[in-house]
Design an enzyme around this catalytic site. Sequence first.
Site, PDB file in Angstrom:
ATOM      1  N   GLU A  56      49.018  92.286  35.871  1.00 52.49           N
ATOM      2  CA  GLU A  56      50.073  91.365  36.280  1.00 52.49           C
ATOM      3  C   GLU A  56      49.989  90.089  35.444  1.00 52.49           C
ATOM      4  O   GLU A  56      50.513  89.055  35.814  1.00 52.49           O
ATOM      5  CB  GLU A  56      50.011  91.088  37.782  1.00 52.49           C
ATOM      6  CG  GLU A  56      48.695  90.632  38.324  1.00 52.49           C
ATOM      7  CD  GLU A  56      48.781  90.360  39.823  1.00 52.49           C
ATOM      8  OE1 GLU A  56      48.405  91.254  40.578  1.00 52.49           O
ATOM      9  OE2 GLU A  56      49.227  89.274  40.221  1.00 52.49           O
ATOM     10  N   HIS A 108      38.933  97.267  46.928  1.00 52.03           N
ATOM     11  CA  HIS A 108      39.491  96.114  46.230  1.00 52.03           C
ATOM     12  C   HIS A 108      38.782  94.855  46.732  1.00 52.03           C
ATOM     13  O   HIS A 108      38.426  94.752  47.904  1.00 52.03           O
ATOM     14  CB  HIS A 108      41.000  96.023  46.486  1.00 52.03           C
ATOM     15  CG  HIS A 108      41.634  94.819  45.853  1.00 52.03           C
ATOM     16  ND1 HIS A 108      41.529  94.568  44.503  1.00 52.03           N
ATOM     17  CD2 HIS A 108      42.346  93.792  46.376  1.00 52.03           C
ATOM     18  CE1 HIS A 108      42.169  93.433  44.225  1.00 52.03           C
ATOM     19  NE2 HIS A 108      42.666  92.943  45.339  1.00 52.03           N
ATOM     20  N   LYS A 143      34.078  93.670  55.296  1.00 42.81           N
ATOM     21  CA  LYS A 143      34.746  93.805  56.586  1.00 42.81           C
ATOM     22  C   LYS A 143      35.450  95.162  56.714  1.00 42.81           C
ATOM     23  O   LYS A 143      35.341  95.838  57.748  1.00 42.81           O
ATOM     24  CB  LYS A 143      35.791  92.683  56.716  1.00 42.81           C
ATOM     25  CG  LYS A 143      35.734  91.929  58.024  1.00 42.81           C
ATOM     26  CD  LYS A 143      36.866  90.924  58.044  1.00 42.81           C
ATOM     27  CE  LYS A 143      36.396  89.620  58.634  1.00 42.81           C
ATOM     28  NZ  LYS A 143      37.449  88.625  58.734  1.00 42.81           N
ATOM     29  N   ASN A 157      37.963  87.436  41.705  1.00 42.92           N
ATOM     30  CA  ASN A 157      38.876  88.575  41.799  1.00 42.92           C
ATOM     31  C   ASN A 157      39.579  88.786  40.467  1.00 42.92           C
ATOM     32  O   ASN A 157      40.431  87.987  40.081  1.00 42.92           O
ATOM     33  CB  ASN A 157      39.900  88.308  42.911  1.00 42.92           C
ATOM     34  CG  ASN A 157      40.915  89.434  43.063  1.00 42.92           C
ATOM     35  OD1 ASN A 157      40.773  90.492  42.449  1.00 42.92           O
ATOM     36  ND2 ASN A 157      41.924  89.192  43.880  1.00 42.92           N
ATOM     37  N   CYS A 205      47.755  94.202  42.043  1.00 44.99           N
ATOM     38  CA  CYS A 205      46.391  94.543  41.618  1.00 44.99           C
ATOM     39  C   CYS A 205      46.120  96.042  41.558  1.00 44.99           C
ATOM     40  O   CYS A 205      44.996  96.464  41.311  1.00 44.99           O
ATOM     41  CB  CYS A 205      45.365  93.904  42.563  1.00 44.99           C
ATOM     42  SG  CYS A 205      45.418  92.116  42.567  1.00 44.99           S
ATOM     43  N   SER A 238      49.013  94.288  46.193  1.00 43.22           N
ATOM     44  CA  SER A 238      49.967  93.654  47.101  1.00 43.22           C
ATOM     45  C   SER A 238      51.353  94.229  46.910  1.00 43.22           C
ATOM     46  O   SER A 238      51.717  94.705  45.851  1.00 43.22           O
ATOM     47  CB  SER A 238      49.991  92.148  46.856  1.00 43.22           C
ATOM     48  OG  SER A 238      48.761  91.599  47.250  1.00 43.22           O
ATOM     49  N   LYS A 254      34.260  88.740  51.086  1.00 41.41           N
ATOM     50  CA  LYS A 254      34.074  89.122  52.493  1.00 41.41           C
ATOM     51  C   LYS A 254      34.954  90.306  52.936  1.00 41.41           C
ATOM     52  O   LYS A 254      34.534  91.116  53.756  1.00 41.41           O
ATOM     53  CB  LYS A 254      34.284  87.918  53.423  1.00 41.41           C
ATOM     54  CG  LYS A 254      35.707  87.389  53.455  1.00 41.41           C
ATOM     55  CD  LYS A 254      35.868  86.268  54.485  1.00 41.41           C
ATOM     56  CE  LYS A 254      37.300  85.774  54.480  1.00 41.41           C
ATOM     57  NZ  LYS A 254      37.604  84.752  55.441  1.00 41.41           N
TER      58      LYS A 254
END
Lengths: 133, 359
Positions: B89, B244, B253, B276, B121, B306, B249
Amino acid sequence: MVLPVWWRKRIPRYRFVGALCKDCGRIHYPPRNACPYCGSRNLELVPLPRRGVLESYSIVYSVPGDNRLNAPLPIGLIRLENGVRVVAELTDVVPEKLENGIEVEAVIRRIGEDGETGTILYGVKFRPALGRK
Amino acid sequence: MANSENKQVINAGIVGWGAYIPMYRLPTREIARVWGWPEHQYKALNVSHKSVDGPDEDSTTMGYEAAYNALLRSGIDPKMIGAVFFGSESKVYAVKPSATLIAEMIGATPDTMASDLEFACRAGSEGLKASLGLVSSGMVKYALAIGSDTSQAEPGDVLEFTASSGAAAFIVGPRSESAAIVEDTYTYVTDTPDFWRRAEKPYPRHGEGFTGEPAYFTHIIGAVKGLFEKTGLRPEDFDYAIFHQPNGKFPLKVAQRLGFPKEKVLPGLVTPYIGNTYNASALLGLARVLDQAKPGQRILLAPFGSGAGSDAYSIVVTDLVEERQDKAPKVDDYLARSYEIDYALYAKFRRIYVMLPRG
């Protein structure tokens, strides 16, 4: 307008290809139409080794406008593993840590632009080799 | 769950892999210092530094080096590559493919497909999946999939803490030559407004509350559960899990929610050290796992993009992996090559100083 010139020279610049003179046996980079040592036009394109040793360098602090973001700009004299010497920009270096004798390797980087709306030019620069001793 | 993907043997795998991370690192505490963010705002992200492209680097040069490393590991003649996919991107041209540039640089031209892909991404992962399809069907012998980004973030936006630069590339080829075979895949996409960049705008925007639960978690969990249902595999069947990595965090998760222990996630988690890298994010994690994996181990890979979507892959490492691991620089070699910069140098490298003409 740099477009036609750059396009014609893209393969040696993208793939780090030099020219071997079939008459005097010497190799030069970037390739020219005639051997810079003996004038022969009997040339053959050959891939060059990507690693070498930095023999000497100079740092340009006052860099002209369209390359100013790269200041300070180190230029190196590199002896490749096959003995051929090339002059090229150095990249990924901290100027105060530069020293002769370090191992360097060829990478592809942006080396210019044909103005803000023109094409982007890519070519070979050298950086301190990854994993060098 | 309805299943749009046929159960079939994928006759393809990863023949070579390569990574690239630029050497400059900006500490997240330095971003907080400049913009006045409180400590809790960035410490919770679990990202200490982000990688920054140098002034002569872009998504093309980084994608090229990752592709070159993948070629070194594969040992194949680049002329045999029948497709080059470039997912990004942060393409250097709005119109003009980066895929042809890289194809020309590595020596794959002219007898090849070459396409730039866009899906935030996840475009690099779409390239990987398309490559598997082309090779598996026999249309091409080898394909090259690249994910590369010099990620954009508006100065002062919370995204600036993590948006970083890097690339990963994979040569996909016949199963018999693969260092890792892809057993199966599952893709899950919806229209979700979590993050976008309008045409001709320099920086992306994000839908705040949309980025976590309805986007990242829903899509990755949807893809992984779809893969589980399709294959019968469970978390205990995998040795590694790579997700990804928009921050440090979220991957931990989502792993917890899917039943993967932290130990299976950490080997492929690079964001805490470099931020990232957008299209390279999960793929750099895969490259790092392949750098150290043993024959017979199974890897779950789930990139996310996204807009939104996620692909889940089940990958099994073969006996060929070990002989290829040392044929090119590893992700850890690039992680170790780091030079810390301050916000002023970052602003210069990223052309944030508006008085400087571009170029």
